[in-house]
Enzyme design. Structure first.
Site, PDB file in Angstrom:
ATOM      1  N   LYS A  81      43.484  72.611  32.193  1.00 49.20           N
ATOM      2  CA  LYS A  81      42.700  73.060  32.524  1.00 49.20           C
ATOM      3  C   LYS A  81      43.800  72.903  33.859  1.00 49.20           C
ATOM      4  O   LYS A  81      44.564  71.625  33.819  1.00 49.20           O
ATOM      5  CB  LYS A  81      41.257  73.131  33.186  1.00 49.20           C
ATOM      6  CG  LYS A  81      41.144  72.916  33.868  1.00 49.20           C
ATOM      7  CD  LYS A  81      39.618  72.448  34.426  1.00 49.20           C
ATOM      8  CE  LYS A  81      37.744  72.635  35.420  1.00 49.20           C
ATOM      9  NZ  LYS A  81      36.759  72.348  34.903  1.00 49.20           N
ATOM     10  N   SER A 156      32.480  74.719  35.433  1.00 47.15           N
ATOM     11  CA  SER A 156      34.089  75.488  36.194  1.00 47.15           C
ATOM     12  C   SER A 156      35.138  75.346  35.407  1.00 47.15           C
ATOM     13  O   SER A 156      36.025  76.165  35.624  1.00 47.15           O
ATOM     14  CB  SER A 156      34.635  74.289  36.743  1.00 47.15           C
ATOM     15  OG  SER A 156      35.100  73.206  36.864  1.00 47.15           O
ATOM     16  N   SER A 180      30.766  70.797  33.938  1.00 44.55           N
ATOM     17  CA  SER A 180      31.877  71.602  34.076  1.00 44.55           C
ATOM     18  C   SER A 180      32.566  72.522  32.764  1.00 44.55           C
ATOM     19  O   SER A 180      33.481  72.765  32.240  1.00 44.55           O
ATOM     20  CB  SER A 180      32.547  71.500  34.692  1.00 44.55           C
ATOM     21  OG  SER A 180      32.480  72.094  36.001  1.00 44.55           O
TER      22      SER A 180
END
Lengths: 503, 103
Positions: A81, A156, A180
């Protein structure tokens, strides 16, 4: 027809590398090829590193020939990420503020994966500075769901979960502050583990809320998650909040036990407040079926009420923005990141203007909202009513969970009240978006661990089962989750994008 | 009644060093009011007072030895690398507008 190499699990890939059936270069090329063919449809990657990935893969193959293989992750292609500092490369947090920021150092998480020989394919998409539940606030555009590209991947960590669901990487590493990892994992039909706060170092991870952030693996199976956790977990002198707690035997917890009741002796708690009103009946049905499956495996379930947990969302949306407002203060248009001083058309008239104009232009609306919300709850006159009250209420949640885990090994419930929603459906209503976290934030607030595993579908979209354990007892959820995956195959299904894609 | 007025947003924007436009102030006031209305519910929850101070897990501050780190030290970051990210830098300094006014 042979399964394409990028569709292997981490364990399968590692075994075939060890046997010499395949090389890391072949595995890496398969992933890069898949990215080229498919990623334009889902936009999960924000940066791809084909040259360096193949170099790393070649180095891994050389080590294998020389008999100096580093371990099970050696030669396995993965992505990060885009919130982990990678020295000499851009780390953006999917923001305008850091869109050109080249990190001068490596995050501990990245360093551990490099030291283990894993091959970095690229960086994946997130909501801006990880603030969001749909990856729609990303400066790099939304990440779409491989099960239905009109739907969000969740957030997210939409990039990590969509990329693993679409088999563009063997695994990913992401962060979970309020859900997330778990929510997008549920939306995309992959396994997402969020360990206990402090289990994995936060050094070099772009901070959102410092008492809530935690790294976790996004994988195709629970066993794969256990493997990645073993490499990442552990005390880091560079992160004072990392815990000095010995590692569990994570892969051992996933051992295939003989007999048809491998979970005999485990006590499961069904959280009453996580069912009924507020959760779609079709989602509830899938989760209850999963509970029945685990009962057949020997787990004994009882219902438990956690009334403090019902306040977790309100607590979270006071504490998290407060911490955000503090963490975002470092972006000042002076030290690094976006600055109006770099824009010849702008002439900031004084120091305040440098701060205020750089931040207003560098941050998207959601980030600005959370900074102001946090500023509000911390400001004089409101601090006691909001922030202090939330901190006290947080203790109640922590104690409630701690007490529950003296009587139960695992708590269960859905991850999300509904499956993936449509792109654009909630962006105009920030509060509706915040409520996406309603079943996930309690864990972050209460300081425990949790995982999402695929447990079925509704409307052709995946549904996630949430398993929670007490602090530093990840072995319990790994054991329950891996046993569940031995008798189900939801985690092995290919998303619609792959079954209908023309090569 | 709005929990967070446009005047409040102007004040918060200043505290947070955000140059928010008039149009955005109005929109944020509405959105922040909705969120504050939701989290307000916590005010009525009975919580034991003062326990928050006892919550934190004891964390040892890590203190480094008072000696120069060599370039080979993996914890070191070179000044040049840090300044490379700065919008304005000169001779190992970050360049800023004047902090003190002449008044």
């Amino acid at each position: 027809m042979m399964r394409p190499l990028n569709q292997l699990t981490l364990e399968e890939a590692a075994a075939r590398l060890a046997r010499g059936d395949i090389t890391s270069v072949e595995l890496t090329e398969a992933c890069l090829q898949a990215i080229r063919q498919i990623d334009s449809k889902i936009n999960s990657f924000v940066a791809v590193f084909p040259e360096s990935a193949l170099e790393e893969a070649r180095a891994s193959d050389d080590r294998r020939k020389a008999g100096t293989t580093l371990g099970i992750l050696d030669g396995i292609p993965y992505n990060l990420k885009d919130v982990y500092a990678t020295k000499g490369r851009v780390t953006t947090a999917s923001s305008r503020m850091l869109s050109a920021w080249i990190s001068p150092y490596d995050a501990t998480v990245y360093r551990r994966l490099s030291d283990a020989g894993a091959v970095l394919l690229g960086k994946t998409n997130t909501d801006e500075f990880t603030m969001g539940s749909s990856t729609e606030t990303s400066y790099q555009g939304v990440t779409r769901n491989p099960w239905n590209t009109e739907r969000v991947a969740g957030g997210s960590s939409g990039g990590p979960t969509a990329s693993v669901a679409a088999h563009l990487s063997i695994f990913s590493v992401a962060t979970d502050t309020g859900g997330s990892i778990r929510q997008p994992a549920a939306f995309c039909g992959v396994t997402g583990l969020r360990p206990t706060y402090g289990r994995i170092s936060r050094f070099g991870e772009i901070a959102m809320a410092s008492s809530l952030d935690q790294t976790g693996p996004v994988t195709k199976t629970v066993r794969d998650a256990a493997i990645v956790l073993s490499i990442l977990a552990g005390k880091d002198p560079l992160d004072a909040t990392s815990a000095d707690v010995p590692l569990g035997e994570y892969l051992k917890a996933c051992e295939k036990l003989s007999g048809d009741r491998p979970l005999q002796g485990m006590r499961g708690g069904v959280i009453r407040e996580y069912f009924g009103e507020g959760v779609r009946p079709d989602v509830e049905a899938q989760v209850r079926t999963a509970i029945t499956t685990m009962e057949k495996l020997g787990m004994e379930f009882e219902e438990i009420s956690l009334p403090a947990v019902a306040h977790a969302l309100a607590i979270y949306y006071i504490i998290a923005p407060a911490e955000v407002s503090s963490n975002m203060a470092r972006y000042d248009g002076i030290h690094y990141g976006y600055s109006v001083e770099s824009d010849p058309s702008k002439k900031p008239e004084d120091l305040y203007a440098v701060y205020a104009e750089s931040r207003a232009a560098g941050f998207g609306a959601e980030v600005q909202r959370r900074i102001m919300l946090g500023t509000h709850v911390l400001s004089s006159g409101y601090h006691d009513a909001y922030y202090r009250q939330a901190e006290e209420a947080r203790i109640a949640v922590t104690e409630e969970f701690a007490e529950a885990f003296t009587r139960f090994d695992v708590l269960v419930g859905p991850v999300s009240p509904h499956p993936a929603f449509a792109v654009g459906e909630k962006v105009q209503d920030p509060l509706a978006m915040y409520k996406e976290d309603i079943l996930t934030v309690a864990l972050n607030i209460g300081g425990i661990a949790g995982m999402s595993v695929p447990c079925g579908y509704t409307d052709g979209l995946p549904v996630g089962l949430q398993l929670m354990s007490g602090a530093f007892q990840e072995e319990n959820i790994l054991k329950a989750g891996s046993a569940y995956q031995q008798v189900t195959d939801y985690h092995m299904q290919l998303p619609t994008l792959l079954t209908t894609a023309t090569v | 009644m709005q929990n967070v007025s446009q005047h409040d947003v102007t004040h918060l924007a200043k505290l947070a060093r955000l140059d928010v436009s008039e149009e955005d102030i109005k929109r944020y006031a509405g959105q922040l009011s909705d969120v504050v209305a939701y989290v307000e519910a916590l005010k009525d929850v009975n919580v034991a007072d003062g326990k928050a101070a006892l919550r934190t897990r004891p964390v040892d501050s890590i203190v480094a030895a008072d000696q120069l780190r060599g370039e080979a030290d993996q914890w070191s970051v070179l000044p040049e690398d840090i300044l490379a990210g700065a919008p304005l830098a000169e001779n190992h300094y970050f360049v800023v507008q004047s902090v003190l006014s002449e008044e």
